[in-house]
Design an enzyme around this catalytic site. Structure first.
Site, mmCIF file in Angstrom:
data_model
loop_
_atom_site.group_PDB
_atom_site.id
_atom_site.type_symbol
_atom_site.label_atom_id
_atom_site.label_comp_id
_atom_site.label_asym_id
_atom_site.label_seq_id
_atom_site.Cartn_x
_atom_site.Cartn_y
_atom_site.Cartn_z
ATOM 1 C CD GLU A 206 -2.843 -1.237 2.401
ATOM 2 O OE1 GLU A 206 -2.761 -0.348 3.278
ATOM 3 O OE2 GLU A 206 -3.691 -2.143 2.407
ATOM 4 N N PRO A 207 0.336 2.419 -0.209
ATOM 5 C CG PRO A 207 -0.965 4.171 -1.069
ATOM 6 C CD PRO A 207 -1.055 2.751 -0.577
ATOM 7 N N GLY B 93 5.257 -1.520 2.666
ATOM 8 C CA GLY B 93 5.689 -2.571 1.744
ATOM 9 C C GLY B 93 6.276 -3.702 2.566
ATOM 10 C CB SER B 94 9.306 -3.895 4.733
ATOM 11 O OG SER B 94 10.136 -3.347 3.760
ATOM 12 C CB ILE C 138 33.885 -3.892 -18.999
ATOM 13 C CG1 ILE C 138 34.608 -4.612 -17.863
ATOM 14 C CG2 ILE C 138 34.334 -4.424 -20.359
ATOM 15 C CD1 ILE C 138 34.309 -6.108 -17.768
ATOM 16 N N GLY D 113 33.234 1.413 -20.538
ATOM 17 C CA GLY D 113 33.706 2.794 -20.565
ATOM 18 C C GLY D 113 32.552 3.750 -20.844
ATOM 19 C CD GLU E 37 8.237 -11.392 -5.312
ATOM 20 O OE1 GLU E 37 7.680 -12.020 -4.414
ATOM 21 O OE2 GLU E 37 7.664 -10.996 -6.338
ATOM 22 C CD GLU F 25 18.210 -3.023 3.767
ATOM 23 O OE1 GLU F 25 17.281 -3.153 2.944
ATOM 24 O OE2 GLU F 25 19.328 -2.568 3.440
HETATM 25 C C1 LIG Z 1 8.709 -2.101 -9.678
HETATM 26 C C2 LIG Z 1 8.071 -2.651 -8.445
HETATM 27 C C3 LIG Z 1 7.118 -3.670 -8.554
HETATM 28 C C4 LIG Z 1 6.458 -4.141 -7.412
HETATM 29 N N1 LIG Z 1 5.481 -5.103 -7.552
HETATM 30 C C5 LIG Z 1 4.737 -5.434 -6.467
HETATM 31 C C6 LIG Z 1 3.606 -6.319 -6.591
HETATM 32 O O1 LIG Z 1 3.337 -6.851 -7.677
HETATM 33 N N2 LIG Z 1 2.822 -6.549 -5.512
HETATM 34 C C7 LIG Z 1 3.100 -5.995 -4.287
HETATM 35 O O2 LIG Z 1 2.366 -6.262 -3.338
HETATM 36 N N3 LIG Z 1 4.185 -5.184 -4.123
HETATM 37 C C8 LIG Z 1 4.999 -4.888 -5.166
HETATM 38 N N4 LIG Z 1 6.075 -4.038 -5.020
HETATM 39 C C9 LIG Z 1 6.337 -3.451 -3.718
HETATM 40 C C10 LIG Z 1 7.569 -4.023 -3.039
HETATM 41 O O3 LIG Z 1 7.286 -5.311 -2.578
HETATM 42 C C11 LIG Z 1 7.957 -3.029 -1.927
HETATM 43 O O4 LIG Z 1 8.432 -1.856 -2.536
HETATM 44 C C12 LIG Z 1 9.016 -3.622 -1.020
HETATM 45 O O5 LIG Z 1 8.480 -4.677 -0.251
HETATM 46 C C13 LIG Z 1 9.585 -2.563 -0.077
HETATM 47 O O6 LIG Z 1 8.572 -1.863 0.566
HETATM 48 P P1 LIG Z 1 8.579 -0.272 0.589
HETATM 49 O O7 LIG Z 1 8.833 0.204 -0.789
HETATM 50 O O8 LIG Z 1 7.337 0.178 1.254
HETATM 51 O O9 LIG Z 1 9.818 0.110 1.473
HETATM 52 P P2 LIG Z 1 9.801 0.220 3.069
HETATM 53 O O10 LIG Z 1 9.196 -0.978 3.669
HETATM 54 O O11 LIG Z 1 9.252 1.551 3.450
HETATM 55 O O12 LIG Z 1 11.363 0.204 3.372
HETATM 56 C C14 LIG Z 1 12.205 1.348 3.161
HETATM 57 C C15 LIG Z 1 13.629 0.969 3.593
HETATM 58 O O13 LIG Z 1 13.646 0.613 4.978
HETATM 59 C C16 LIG Z 1 14.163 -0.705 5.124
HETATM 60 N N5 LIG Z 1 13.454 -1.364 6.219
HETATM 61 C C17 LIG Z 1 12.112 -1.517 6.380
HETATM 62 N N6 LIG Z 1 11.849 -2.170 7.507
HETATM 63 C C18 LIG Z 1 13.032 -2.463 8.092
HETATM 64 C C19 LIG Z 1 13.430 -3.135 9.283
HETATM 65 N N7 LIG Z 1 12.526 -3.688 10.125
HETATM 66 N N8 LIG Z 1 14.755 -3.232 9.562
HETATM 67 C C20 LIG Z 1 15.668 -2.696 8.727
HETATM 68 N N9 LIG Z 1 15.365 -2.056 7.576
HETATM 69 C C21 LIG Z 1 14.065 -1.936 7.264
HETATM 70 C C22 LIG Z 1 13.918 -1.391 3.795
HETATM 71 O O14 LIG Z 1 14.813 -2.470 3.596
HETATM 72 C C23 LIG Z 1 14.177 -0.250 2.834
HETATM 73 O O15 LIG Z 1 15.562 -0.094 2.650
HETATM 74 C C24 LIG Z 1 6.785 -3.604 -6.139
HETATM 75 C C25 LIG Z 1 7.783 -2.607 -6.031
HETATM 76 C C26 LIG Z 1 8.407 -2.134 -7.173
HETATM 77 C C27 LIG Z 1 9.452 -1.039 -7.019
#
Ligand SMILES: Cc1cc2nc3c(=O)[nH]c(=O)nc-3n(C[C@H](O)[C@H](O)[C@H](O)COP(=O)(O)OP(=O)(O)OC[C@H]3O[C@@H](n4cnc5c(N)ncnc54)[C@H](O)[C@@H]3O)c2cc1C
Length: 401
Positions: A131-132, A135-136, A353, A355, A379, A383
């Site tokens: 969602e906006p 993600g994680s 490589i 350049g 996926e 982290e």
């Molecule tokens: C091109 C693209 C296609 C995608 N396709 C899909 C899809 O088909 N379906 C779907 O559901 N999602 C999809 N995603 C979403 C993707 O799964 C998320 O972007 C990803 O899981 C990371 O979530 P976020 O962008 O909200 O980053 P955040 O969760 O906000 O993380 C931001 C940073 O904080 C770090 N972080 C977060 N939590 C922790 C923690 N506990 N400890 C340490 N570091 C942490 C992360 O590693 C990252 O570096 C897609 C994303 C992209 C860019």
């Protein structure tokens, strides 16, 4: 011509499938990929060709019209396809995850309804957790499904759907409070809804809008979208598996096999970067000899090839573990983490490589350079992989006192 990334112990059928796919990649994907990618154009002809080859049904059981192949066969095909163009593997991967979730968790009626058409590529899948605002942290999902008679009413905004526009079946993870009292752990109050829709953009079904394509730095051609649910009504028989509260586990199961595929994509892109680097290094002359004859460049090639081999071996190991019926979250996490990091490094070395020419859009490496970072995020970020790996290691190596 390939010496790297060989896989021992494949059956004749697997070898035949792989050689057909590789041939298709060399003839139908590589020659057009960069042109289509620069135009951000959907690869319609390539997708039609893959349908004919049966790639959309590779892992769908034969009883539903698929090829009933293993995760290993599938991952090796993904590796080949990503070698040609990573976006094409993205078109297949979310479809594959949804088909896998249906096969593992769907009711008989859901399997009968969707799997045969998915095997043909007529119904194409997307999956939606992000969602906006998250993600994680999947447990923070705020989209909601509320029961109303024989239907559920869904509200909320989803983000980052790969194939959001081109798909006709989206597995959407929502919070659902039905039967789950206040205070239930978030992962126990989530449900996967199977949302059917028309492919395309705008209001694709009453209450469901796919606003348009997100403009991305790479991974172009494949559409990535938002999804807005505003009073979207879904029949109760479109709850995956027929029971609410299991969505989190179903999605995690899907993402786990998805991780092997992201690892396979990293392997494919890294292989292509190596091919481009080793070829260019033998053609470009500096100081009176091909740059491949300078030790510094040879060392780069050696490091690149070693990384291609290591990532491939870990990816194959993770796929085989799942195929044998064992838990593979540790291996899948390690393979995804290593393959995506190595992919980024191999692509960077191939870029160096080249350049100055590596910076030109005329050279394929420019595209790969913009594609590799996606693998560090999709996926589960690096982290998140390390959190999974670390947790599992502490389980396996629990201090005995
Ligand atoms: C091109 C693209 C296609 C995608 N396709 C899909 C899809 O088909 N379906 C779907 O559901 N999602 C999809 N995603 C979403 C993707 O799964 C998320 O972007 C990803 O899981 C990371 O979530 P976020 O962008 O909200 O980053 P955040 O969760 O906000 O993380 C931001 C940073 O904080 C770090 N972080 C977060 N939590 C922790 C923690 N506990 N400890 C340490 N570091 C942490 C992360 O590693 C990252 O570096 C897609 C994303 C992209 C860019």
């Amino acid at each position: 011509m390939t010496r790297l990334a060989q896989t021992a112990g494949l059956t004749e059928v697997q070898q035949e499938i792989l050689s057909t796919v590789r041939d298709f990649v060399d003839k139908e994907i590589i020659p057009v990929a960069t042109r289509l990618e620069h135009r951000d154009e959907y690869p319609t002809d390539i997708v039609e060709g893959l349908k004919e080859l049966g790639v959309f049904g590779l892992m769908i059981p034969e009883e539903y019209g698929g090829l009933g192949e293993s995760l290993l066969t599938y991952a090796l095909c993904v590796e080949e396809i990503a070698r040609g163009w990573m976006s094409v593997s993205g078109i297949i991967n979310t479809h594959f995850i949804v088909a896998y979730m249906l096969k593992q968790h769907g009711t008989q009626e859901q399997k009968d309804t969707f799997l045969p058409r998915m095997a043909l590529g007529e119904v194409r899948g997307a999956f939606s957790m992000s969602e906006p605002a998250l993600g994680s942290d999947v447990s923070a999902i705020s989209s909601k499904g509320v029961r109303d008679g024989e239907e559920y009413v869904l509200n909320g905004q989803k983000m980052w759907l790969t194939n959001g526009g081109t798909s006709s079946l989206v597995a959407v993870l929502c919070r659902s409070d039905e039967g789950h009292p206040e205070g239930t752990a978030p992962h126990k109050s989530m449900t996967t809804f199977l949302v059917e829709k028309e492919p395309g953009f705008g209001e694709v079904r009453p209450g469901l809008t796919i606003p348009g394509k997100i403009d991305k730095m790479g991974y172009k051609g494949v559409d990535t979208t938002e999804l807005i649910m505003d009073g979207l009504r879904i029949p109760a028989n479109r709850v995956l598996g027929g029971v609410t509260g299991r969505g989190f586990y179903q999605m995690m199961d899907g993402v786990e096999v998805g991780r092997v595929n992201v690892a396979a994509r990293g392997c494919g892109v890294a292989q292509r970067a190596f091919e481009l680097g080793v070829s260019y290094a033998q053609q470009r002359q500096t100081f009176g000899k091909p740059i491949a004859q300078h030790q510094a460049i040879q060392f780069k090639l050696a490091e690149m090839a070693t990384k291609v081999e290591a990532a491939h071996a870990m990816m194959v190991n993770a796929a085989r573990k799942k195929d044998s019926g064992e838990r593979n979250d540790l291996e899948a996490g390690m393979a995804k983490y290593l393959a995506s990091e190595y992919c980024k490094e191999v692509v960077e070395d191939a870029f160096r490589i080249h350049g100055g020419y590596g910076f030109s859009k005329e050279y394929e490496i420019e595209r790969l350079y913009r594609e590799a970072p996606m693998l560090l995020i999709g996926e589960g970020t690096a982290e998140i992989q390390k959190m999974i790996i670390g947790r599992r290691l502490l389980e396996e190596y629990r201090f005995q006192g």
